[in-house]
Write a protein that holds these residues in place. Structure first.
Motif, PDB file in Angstrom:
ATOM      1  N   VAL A 306       4.003 -13.355  53.452  1.00 10.36           N
ATOM      2  CA  VAL A 306       3.113 -14.502  53.302  1.00 10.36           C
ATOM      3  C   VAL A 306       3.510 -15.582  54.309  1.00 10.36           C
ATOM      4  CG1 VAL A 306       2.226 -16.204  51.680  1.00 10.36           C
ATOM      5  CG2 VAL A 306       2.965 -13.973  50.862  1.00 10.36           C
ATOM      6  N   SER A 307       2.589 -16.001  55.158  1.00  9.22           N
ATOM      7  CA  SER A 307       2.831 -16.953  56.261  1.00  9.22           C
ATOM      8  C   SER A 307       4.243 -16.797  56.834  1.00  9.22           C
ATOM      9  CB  SER A 307       2.665 -18.407  55.872  1.00  9.22           C
ATOM     10  OG  SER A 307       1.896 -18.616  54.783  1.00  9.22           O
ATOM     11  N   LEU A 308       4.521 -15.622  57.373  1.00 11.36           N
ATOM     12  CA  LEU A 308       5.893 -15.325  57.811  1.00 11.36           C
ATOM     13  C   LEU A 308       6.389 -16.286  58.898  1.00 11.36           C
ATOM     14  CD1 LEU A 308       8.391 -13.559  57.736  1.00 11.36           C
ATOM     15  CD2 LEU A 308       7.334 -12.071  59.404  1.00 11.36           C
ATOM     16  N   TYR A 309       5.603 -16.485  59.949  1.00  8.43           N
ATOM     17  CA  TYR A 309       6.092 -17.291  61.072  1.00  8.43           C
ATOM     18  C   TYR A 309       6.353 -18.747  60.687  1.00  8.43           C
ATOM     19  CZ  TYR A 309       5.876 -13.534  64.458  1.00  8.43           C
ATOM     20  OH  TYR A 309       6.127 -12.377  65.149  1.00  8.43           O
ATOM     21  N   PRO A 310       5.414 -19.410  60.019  1.00 10.05           N
ATOM     22  CA  PRO A 310       5.714 -20.783  59.583  1.00 10.05           C
ATOM     23  C   PRO A 310       6.903 -20.825  58.627  1.00 10.05           C
ATOM     24  CG  PRO A 310       3.375 -20.355  59.383  1.00 10.05           C
ATOM     25  CD  PRO A 310       4.007 -19.064  59.737  1.00 10.05           C
ATOM     26  N   SER A 311       7.009 -19.803  57.744  1.00 16.32           N
ATOM     27  CA  SER A 311       8.136 -19.802  56.801  1.00 16.32           C
ATOM     28  C   SER A 311       9.459 -19.706  57.549  1.00 16.32           C
ATOM     29  CB  SER A 311       8.034 -18.638  55.822  1.00 16.32           C
ATOM     30  OG  SER A 311       6.823 -18.694  55.145  1.00 16.32           O
ATOM     31  N   ILE A 312       9.470 -18.914  58.624  1.00 20.38           N
ATOM     32  CA  ILE A 312      10.700 -18.807  59.419  1.00 20.38           C
ATOM     33  C   ILE A 312      11.030 -20.169  60.031  1.00 20.38           C
ATOM     34  CG2 ILE A 312      11.687 -17.826  61.534  1.00 20.38           C
ATOM     35  CD1 ILE A 312      10.220 -15.240  60.899  1.00 20.38           C
ATOM     36  N   MET A 313       9.996 -20.843  60.561  1.00 22.16           N
ATOM     37  CA  MET A 313      10.232 -22.162  61.162  1.00 22.16           C
ATOM     38  C   MET A 313      10.837 -23.114  60.148  1.00 22.16           C
ATOM     39  SD  MET A 313       6.721 -22.639  63.294  1.00 22.16           S
ATOM     40  CE  MET A 313       7.067 -24.124  64.191  1.00 22.16           C
ATOM     41  N   ALA A 314      10.281 -23.086  58.936  1.00 25.12           N
ATOM     42  CA  ALA A 314      10.740 -24.021  57.915  1.00 25.12           C
ATOM     43  C   ALA A 314      12.141 -23.651  57.432  1.00 25.12           C
ATOM     44  CB  ALA A 314       9.761 -24.023  56.741  1.00 25.12           C
ATOM     45  N   LYS A 315      12.336 -22.375  57.141  1.00 21.96           N
ATOM     46  CA  LYS A 315      13.593 -21.958  56.530  1.00 21.96           C
ATOM     47  C   LYS A 315      14.747 -21.967  57.528  1.00 21.96           C
ATOM     48  CE  LYS A 315      15.498 -18.659  53.435  1.00 21.96           C
ATOM     49  NZ  LYS A 315      15.615 -17.282  53.083  1.00 21.96           N
ATOM     50  N   ALA A 458      16.024  -9.098  49.966  1.00 13.68           N
ATOM     51  CA  ALA A 458      16.731  -8.642  51.170  1.00 13.68           C
ATOM     52  C   ALA A 458      16.465  -9.554  52.361  1.00 13.68           C
ATOM     53  CB  ALA A 458      16.320  -7.212  51.501  1.00 13.68           C
ATOM     54  N   THR A 459      15.250 -10.071  52.467  1.00 17.83           N
ATOM     55  CA  THR A 459      14.908 -10.823  53.684  1.00 17.83           C
ATOM     56  C   THR A 459      14.855 -12.335  53.457  1.00 17.83           C
ATOM     57  OG1 THR A 459      12.542 -10.691  53.211  1.00 17.83           O
ATOM     58  CG2 THR A 459      13.475  -8.935  54.550  1.00 17.83           C
ATOM     59  N   GLY A 460      14.629 -12.732  52.208  1.00 11.73           N
ATOM     60  CA  GLY A 460      14.518 -14.165  51.922  1.00 11.73           C
ATOM     61  C   GLY A 460      13.113 -14.697  52.118  1.00 11.73           C
ATOM     62  N   PHE A 461      12.177 -13.819  52.394  1.00  9.19           N
ATOM     63  CA  PHE A 461      10.801 -14.282  52.589  1.00  9.19           C
ATOM     64  C   PHE A 461       9.858 -13.585  51.607  1.00  9.19           C
ATOM     65  CE2 PHE A 461      12.929 -15.084  56.577  1.00  9.19           C
ATOM     66  CZ  PHE A 461      12.563 -16.397  56.810  1.00  9.19           C
ATOM     67  N   GLU A 462       8.815 -14.322  51.256  1.00 13.47           N
ATOM     68  CA  GLU A 462       7.916 -13.818  50.218  1.00 13.47           C
ATOM     69  C   GLU A 462       7.015 -12.698  50.742  1.00 13.47           C
ATOM     70  OE1 GLU A 462       4.535 -15.566  47.320  1.00 13.47           O
ATOM     71  OE2 GLU A 462       5.791 -17.022  48.369  1.00 13.47           O
ATOM     72  N   VAL A 463       6.900 -11.646  49.938  1.00 12.21           N
ATOM     73  CA  VAL A 463       6.102 -10.478  50.336  1.00 12.21           C
ATOM     74  C   VAL A 463       5.017 -10.238  49.294  1.00 12.21           C
ATOM     75  CG1 VAL A 463       6.187  -8.050  50.974  1.00 12.21           C
ATOM     76  CG2 VAL A 463       8.213  -9.451  51.213  1.00 12.21           C
ATOM     77  N   ARG A 464       3.865  -9.811  49.735  1.00 15.16           N
ATOM     78  CA  ARG A 464       2.786  -9.508  48.801  1.00 15.16           C
ATOM     79  C   ARG A 464       2.380  -8.049  48.972  1.00 15.16           C
ATOM     80  NH1 ARG A 464      -1.024 -14.191  49.115  1.00 15.16           N
ATOM     81  NH2 ARG A 464      -1.454 -13.305  51.139  1.00 15.16           N
ATOM     82  N   LEU A 465       2.170  -7.369  47.840  1.00 15.17           N
ATOM     83  CA  LEU A 465       1.615  -6.017  47.902  1.00 15.17           C
ATOM     84  C   LEU A 465       0.124  -6.189  48.123  1.00 15.17           C
ATOM     85  CD1 LEU A 465       1.666  -2.951  47.521  1.00 15.17           C
ATOM     86  CD2 LEU A 465       1.570  -3.306  45.079  1.00 15.17           C
ATOM     87  N   GLU A 466      -0.323  -5.883  49.320  1.00 17.76           N
ATOM     88  CA  GLU A 466      -1.714  -6.190  49.693  1.00 17.76           C
ATOM     89  C   GLU A 466      -2.665  -5.154  49.103  1.00 17.76           C
ATOM     90  OE1 GLU A 466      -1.764  -8.991  51.384  1.00 17.76           O
ATOM     91  OE2 GLU A 466      -3.955  -9.089  51.443  1.00 17.76           O
ATOM     92  N   ASN A 467      -2.321  -3.882  49.276  1.00 16.72           N
ATOM     93  CA  ASN A 467      -3.186  -2.791  48.824  1.00 16.72           C
ATOM     94  C   ASN A 467      -2.354  -1.550  48.579  1.00 16.72           C
ATOM     95  OD1 ASN A 467      -5.986  -3.534  48.768  1.00 16.72           O
ATOM     96  ND2 ASN A 467      -5.867  -3.783  50.995  1.00 16.72           N
ATOM     97  N   ILE A 468      -2.855  -0.707  47.651  1.00 13.85           N
ATOM     98  CA  ILE A 468      -2.334   0.662  47.615  1.00 13.85           C
ATOM     99  C   ILE A 468      -3.514   1.552  47.962  1.00 13.85           C
ATOM    100  CG2 ILE A 468      -1.317   2.474  46.210  1.00 13.85           C
ATOM    101  CD1 ILE A 468       0.049   0.382  44.552  1.00 13.85           C
ATOM    102  N   TYR A 469      -3.337   2.348  48.996  1.00 12.82           N
ATOM    103  CA  TYR A 469      -4.438   3.207  49.441  1.00 12.82           C
ATOM    104  C   TYR A 469      -4.286   4.594  48.835  1.00 12.82           C
ATOM    105  CZ  TYR A 469      -5.155  -0.363  53.017  1.00 12.82           C
ATOM    106  OH  TYR A 469      -5.376  -1.545  53.670  1.00 12.82           O
ATOM    107  N   ARG A 470      -5.403   5.119  48.332  1.00  9.97           N
ATOM    108  CA  ARG A 470      -5.402   6.517  47.886  1.00  9.97           C
ATOM    109  C   ARG A 470      -5.240   7.393  49.140  1.00  9.97           C
ATOM    110  NH1 ARG A 470      -6.926   8.304  43.096  1.00  9.97           N
ATOM    111  NH2 ARG A 470      -7.921   6.370  42.513  1.00  9.97           N
TER     112      ARG A 470
END
Lengths: 644, 83
Positions: A306-315, A458-470
């Motif tokens: 979730v907003s990885l690049y801005p989160s890296i800047m902030a964190k 493990a990474t310190g950044f928020e992750v979202r499960l976007e989809n599970i594809y059949r």
């Protein structure tokens, strides 16, 4: 005390004129305000410099203050000069330059209305408290907090359409007019301030006492998005209505600098440091891209940071002054893969601004579905956050720093590599990864749902499960055989929904005919749930495709179905692309062709021909038959390979 | 990004082009086939090899080829044991 919403403001001599919405009426106030110019003297002493400028006829007031000079600089005494009107600043500067050629000047390039907001800490389009006597402001105060759950400002807006615009606007008296600038220009009575007629510059019409929002110029975030951008960046609505993203970011950063009492020179861009060719190879890289073999994959989970690049800047505290700072040269941990470090002692300016934006978005998330204007605020913030990373690498940005840009990419690559390790450790396989998302194969639904938490730890950044594809199909690259293209895939999720990325049917430039064909293919494939079914359906598709190809060959397709549509971005192109050829043909026939316009063309036996000029049915049948075949085959080819 | 320094993949494609002179001198069809397979292996793992950031792309390509070959040896070993 009067409570109202700040709509518009502009300087008028030594006054700032404020238009404030109080209840249902819009009132005008005047506030005595003179903009400031800061001089950091070179060879003169501050007291000397102050006494020299004091006598100037346009100088209202002079004082000596302590400010930090430059982002990396130290605190020193500077001369603050209040100038009766902003237009006299340059005159004072040019005089002073004779006396002290080494002096530095600040804030002469910040517009007076923006500077007024900085000084009083009042955000535009928000609630203010005004203490006045007969319309003259004695004190103004910001009456809100940092909440994102504020009431929408009660401004009235109309969309200007039809004739007799002036009388409509006189009757309704709207605060905001939504219309293209060309529609408005020439109407004299549109400003509320009767002494000032609308002024046009850079294609934008400035109304006084009212705001014009030009849908062609403003960011596509709606009025509520614009209010939000205005607030977070301290940019008056009239400026926000035509500002680009960089202007918002710059203003938000300038305000933060003002609050920290830092003077920023006009060309602050910290120069790039010298480095060897080898370190250049190491640092000049973008995000990680793990390529994938084309084909069909079953039960695949897609995770997005979730907003990885801005989160890296902030964190990670990435800001022009924190990267490779002198104070932490010895002890700060190094950025993964690079010989760079980031300050551990001071909080960076850009990272503070970015974390504030992220925080606002985080607060908005739970209330998004309560009202449409929350979603618009959210999308406005998203736009701004998206641009923050790129803006840091922009050489003309005041708060730009290429090394900062490179640090963020390096951390992003590290996050992706950590994710790959976690996924591998779970016995799963990463089949595809690009910049901030990973596609994982080999698990069950339960494991997939647990994974975001593990990745976050493990990474310190928020992750979202976007989809599970059949099932998901990655298409083969058009240039390199055996390798999948970047972000070209389609798949069916567990909910039966079809997700399509990067394929012609998503592109507005592709011919309608091709898009319809691909849609119909994916519709047929949608009913498949097992490998056997998918294979059978793909073969069925081939029969359908033949019919489409036949209709092209027999000339039964209408020209407009086959037309490519490209928006021109410049007046002339160096290479003779088909759309440029078509545009030239249009020009020769006397049509007006300008940047921003769509050019529609088909391939005829005599090359690219504008749709307007082509005779019906006169298209290159061989070319279109091949195009039809290829655009269908690229979708089903990976499935047909299943049998091998 | 990738403006000053070309992407690894693009560099690799250029490097492989220089290898192709060798393929022209290979004596049998089998040799050419093997050569093409090696090239495909280098391309297949080029994304991971790109992280090595070596000034000579051939170095990274050779490691990628070794990894791909070892992977095949392991697979064959497993098959022999299992069979």
């Amino acid at each position: 005390m009067i409570e109202g919403y700040l709509l518009d403001l502009y300087p008028d001599g030594p006054w700032m004129v404020l238009w404030v919405k109080v209840g249902s009426e819009t009132r005008v106030f005047r506030h005595r305000f003179t903009p400031s110019l800061y001089i950091s003297p070179g060879k003169l002493e501050p007291e000397e410099a102050a006494s020299i400028v004091e006598g100037h006829p346009h100088v209202e007031d002079v004082s000596i203050e302590e400010w930090q000079v430059g982002l990396k600089g130290c605190t020193r005494l500077v001369v603050r000069i209040n100038v009766s009107e902003a237009k006299y600043m340059r005159r004072i500067i040019s005089r002073f330059r004779f006396l002290d050629p080494e002096a530095e000047y600040y804030y002469y390039d910040v517009p007076a209305d923006v500077y007024y907001l900085y000084v009083h800490g009042v955000a535009p389009a928000s609630k203010v408290l005004i203490e006045d006597s007969n319309g003259i402001v004695k004190a103004i105060r910001y009456a809100e907090d940092d909440s994102v759950d504020y009431d929408p400002p009660p401004f009235t807006a109309i969309q200007a359409e039809g004739e007799n615009l002036e009388s409509v606007i006189d009757d309704l008296d709207p605060d905001i007019i939504v219309a293209p600038a060309s529609r408005i220009y020439g109407f004299e009575g549109l400003s509320r301030d009767r002494n000032r007629s609308p002024r046009m510059f850079r294609g934008y019409v400035r109304l006084y006492g009212r705001v014009l929002v030009d849908p062609d110029k403003a960011l596509p975030v709606g009025l509520h998005g614009l209010y939000e951008l205005s607030r977070v960046s301290m940019l008056p609505l009239s400026r926000a209505a035509s500002a680009k993203l960089g202007v918002f970011i710059n203003s938000a950063e300038m305000y933060e600098a003002y609050r920290r009492r830092i003077l920023i020179p006009r060309n602050a861009g910290v120069a790039e440091q010298f480095r060897t060719g080898l370190s250049m190879i190491k640092c000049d890289r973008g995000g990680l891209h793990l390529q994938c073999s084309p084909g069909v994959y079953w039960m695949v989970a897609e995770y997005d940071y979730v907003s990885l690049y801005p989160s890296i800047m902030a964190k990670m505290n990435i800001s022009p002054e924190t990267v490779n700072c002198e104070c932490c040269r010895r002890d700060a941990p190094r950025v993964p893969g690079l010989d760079y470090w980031v300050c551990t002692r001071r909080r960076g300016l850009v990272s503070t601004v970015v974390s504030r934006l992220l925080e606002r978005r985080r607060k908005l998330r739970p209330i998004l579905n309560r009202a449409y204007y929350y979603r618009m605020r959210d999308s406005a913030l998203k736009w701004m956050l998206c641009a923050c990373f790129g803006y840091l690498g922009y050489r003309k940005a005041r708060f730009g720093r290429v090394e900062g840009h490179q640090c963020i990419s390096a951390y992003a690559r590290e996050v992706m590599l950590r994710s790959v390790e976690v996924v591998r450790g779970r016995g799963l396989k990463v089949i595809y990864g690009v910049v901030d998302s990973v596609f994982v194969e080999g698990g069950d639904i339960e494991l997939y749902k647990r994974l975001p938490e593990e990745l976050r730890l493990a990474t310190g950044f928020e992750v979202r499960l976007e989809n599970i594809y059949r099932w998901i199909v990655f298409l083969e690259s058009k240039n390199i055989r055996g390798v999948a293209s970047l972000s070209r895939y389609y798949g069916k999720t567990l909910d039966g929904e079809i997700v399509v990325r990067g394929i012609e049917l998503r592109r507005r430039s592709a011919p309608m005919f091709v898009r319809r064909l691909q849609q119909s293919i994916i519709k047929v494939l949608n009913s498949a749930d097992t490998p056997d079914e998918l294979y059978t359906r793909a073969n069925e598709c081939l029969e359908v495709v033949e019919k489409w190809v036949d209709s092209v060959k027999n000339g039964r397709v209408r020209n407009e179905e086959l037309a490519f549509k490209v928006r021109l971005s410049r007046r002339s192109y160096a290479s003779m692309q088909p759309y440029y050829k078509a545009a030239l043909k249009l020009k020769m026939e006397g049509f007006r062709v300008k940047p921003g316009q769509d050019v529609e063309y088909i391939f005829s036996p005599s090359g690219p021909t504008p749709l307007k000029l082509a005779d019906e049915g006169w298209y290159d049948r061989k070319y279109y038959a091949k195009l039809t075949m290829e655009s269908a085959l690229q979708l089903v080819r990976p499935i047909l390979m299943l049998n091998q | 990004m990738g403006r000053t320094v070309p992407t690894f993949r693009r560099e690799l494609v250029r490097e492989i082009e220089t290898w192709k002179i060798m393929a022209r001198a290979l004596k049998s069809k089998e040799d050419v086939e093997a050569f093409n397979q090696i090239v495909a292996k280098a391309m297949e793992l080029s994304d991971s090899a790109g992280l090595l950031c070596k000034p000579r792309p051939a170095e990274a390509a050779l490691i990628a080829i070794c990894v791909a070959l070892q992977r095949e040896i392991n697979a064959i070993k497993r098959e022999i044991k299992g069979g």
